[in-house]
Scaffold this motif. Structure first.
Motif, PDB file in Angstrom:
ATOM      1  N   ASP A  18       0.832  -1.264  -0.005  1.00 53.56           N
ATOM      2  CA  ASP A  18       0.045   0.138   0.070  1.00 53.56           C
ATOM      3  C   ASP A  18       1.048   1.165   0.062  1.00 53.56           C
ATOM      4  O   ASP A  18       1.554   1.406   0.814  1.00 53.56           O
ATOM      5  CB  ASP A  18      -0.786  -0.033   1.266  1.00 53.56           C
ATOM      6  N   GLY A  19       0.784   1.938  -1.319  1.00 54.72           N
ATOM      7  CA  GLY A  19       1.694   2.993  -1.167  1.00 54.72           C
ATOM      8  C   GLY A  19       1.062   4.308  -0.520  1.00 54.72           C
ATOM      9  O   GLY A  19       1.569   5.463  -0.761  1.00 54.72           O
ATOM     10  N   GLY A  20      -0.013   4.372   0.362  1.00 58.54           N
ATOM     11  CA  GLY A  20      -0.448   5.571   1.013  1.00 58.54           C
ATOM     12  C   GLY A  20       0.336   6.220   1.855  1.00 58.54           C
ATOM     13  O   GLY A  20       1.493   5.826   2.006  1.00 58.54           O
ATOM     14  N   GLY A  21      -0.026   7.362   2.129  1.00 51.82           N
ATOM     15  CA  GLY A  21       0.835   8.103   3.172  1.00 51.82           C
ATOM     16  C   GLY A  21       0.935   7.483   4.623  1.00 51.82           C
ATOM     17  O   GLY A  21       0.433   6.381   4.821  1.00 51.82           O
ATOM     18  N   GLY A  22       2.097   7.835   5.088  1.00 53.90           N
ATOM     19  CA  GLY A  22       2.393   7.556   6.345  1.00 53.90           C
ATOM     20  C   GLY A  22       3.604   6.404   6.187  1.00 53.90           C
ATOM     21  O   GLY A  22       3.545   5.729   5.236  1.00 53.90           O
ATOM     22  N   TRP A  23       4.315   6.199   7.395  1.00 58.20           N
ATOM     23  CA  TRP A  23       5.463   4.979   7.564  1.00 58.20           C
ATOM     24  C   TRP A  23       4.873   3.858   8.219  1.00 58.20           C
ATOM     25  O   TRP A  23       4.091   3.867   9.277  1.00 58.20           O
ATOM     26  CB  TRP A  23       6.493   5.504   8.386  1.00 58.20           C
ATOM     27  N   THR A  24       5.042   2.937   7.451  1.00 58.46           N
ATOM     28  CA  THR A  24       4.702   1.409   7.917  1.00 58.46           C
ATOM     29  C   THR A  24       5.731   0.476   8.004  1.00 58.46           C
ATOM     30  O   THR A  24       6.651   0.782   7.507  1.00 58.46           O
ATOM     31  CB  THR A  24       3.504   0.780   7.178  1.00 58.46           C
ATOM     32  N   VAL A  25       5.856  -0.596   8.771  1.00 60.31           N
ATOM     33  CA  VAL A  25       6.760  -1.415   8.701  1.00 60.31           C
ATOM     34  C   VAL A  25       7.042  -2.092   7.261  1.00 60.31           C
ATOM     35  O   VAL A  25       8.335  -2.209   6.722  1.00 60.31           O
ATOM     36  CB  VAL A  25       6.312  -2.860   9.661  1.00 60.31           C
ATOM     37  N   GLN A  26       6.033  -2.261   6.420  1.00 56.35           N
ATOM     38  CA  GLN A  26       6.291  -2.634   5.247  1.00 56.35           C
ATOM     39  C   GLN A  26       7.119  -1.617   4.279  1.00 56.35           C
ATOM     40  O   GLN A  26       8.114  -2.001   3.591  1.00 56.35           O
ATOM     41  CB  GLN A  26       4.878  -2.956   4.603  1.00 56.35           C
ATOM     42  N   LYS A  27       6.805  -0.507   4.403  1.00 53.89           N
ATOM     43  CA  LYS A  27       7.496   0.640   3.831  1.00 53.89           C
ATOM     44  C   LYS A  27       8.978   0.532   4.310  1.00 53.89           C
ATOM     45  O   LYS A  27       9.949   1.101   3.459  1.00 53.89           O
ATOM     46  CB  LYS A  27       6.734   1.917   3.890  1.00 53.89           C
ATOM     47  N   VAL A  28       9.256   0.709   5.671  1.00 51.11           N
ATOM     48  CA  VAL A  28      10.607   0.889   5.900  1.00 51.11           C
ATOM     49  C   VAL A  28      11.344  -0.470   5.538  1.00 51.11           C
ATOM     50  O   VAL A  28      12.579  -0.238   5.393  1.00 51.11           O
ATOM     51  CB  VAL A  28      10.638   0.881   7.453  1.00 51.11           C
TER      52      VAL A  28
END
Length: 162
Positions: A18-28
């Protein structure tokens, strides 16, 4: 290698991304794995291509052959960059949005596994060899056993038995 682990890690991390806003464990995780991949590539496979093209061509054509090999390398990089979104979209259409990027990075991971096999199996060790000795070896004029002597002799002997 760390490069292969990072690619398969990216395949897992990109599942249902999910490329939506905010930092997630997946994005990090994705950012960290990209950094690991880049570092591992720069310490392993990155230099191999440049080393090989500087050693593999005979002296009389080395300048022109290296120039052509460099152009082919950059053209291949350009092709991958242009085809990445096409492959991503095609895999997303075929497998669903949740699996598109995962399948693409898993494919890159599989290519990296094959590259490891290929380098291990087919690329000879040339450490300590002069370009002339490498050329003779690749032309089949000298055996691999005669290539064991270091570039700078220790003075004790020319060729050691293994």
């Amino acid at each position: 290698s760390a490069m292969t682990v990072a690619l398969f890690g990216l395949a897992a991390a990109f599942y249902d991304f999910d490329g939506g806003g905010g930092w997630t464990v997946q994005k990090v995780s994705v950012i960290g794995l990209v950094f690991v991949y880049i570092a591992a590539y720069q310490l392993s496979f990155g230099p191999i291509a440049w080393l090989l093209i500087s050693e593999v061509f005979p002296l009389e054509v080395r300048g022109q052959a290296v120039a052509l090999a460099v152009q082919a390398n950059f053209a291949s990089n350009l092709l991958v960059a242009f085809l990445f979104p096409v492959a991503r979209d095609g895999l997303s259409d075929l497998l669903g949005d949740a699996w598109g990027m995962s399948a693409l990075f898993a494919t890159f991971g599989a290519v990296a596994v094959y590259a490891l096999y290929f380098v291990h199996r087919h690329v000879p060790e040339t450490k300590g060899m002069s370009l002339e000795a490498i050329e003779r070896f690749l032309a089949g004029e000298e055996s691999a056993a005669s290539m064991r002597s270091p570039l700078i002799s220790s003075g004790a002997g020319d060729v050691e038995d293994a």
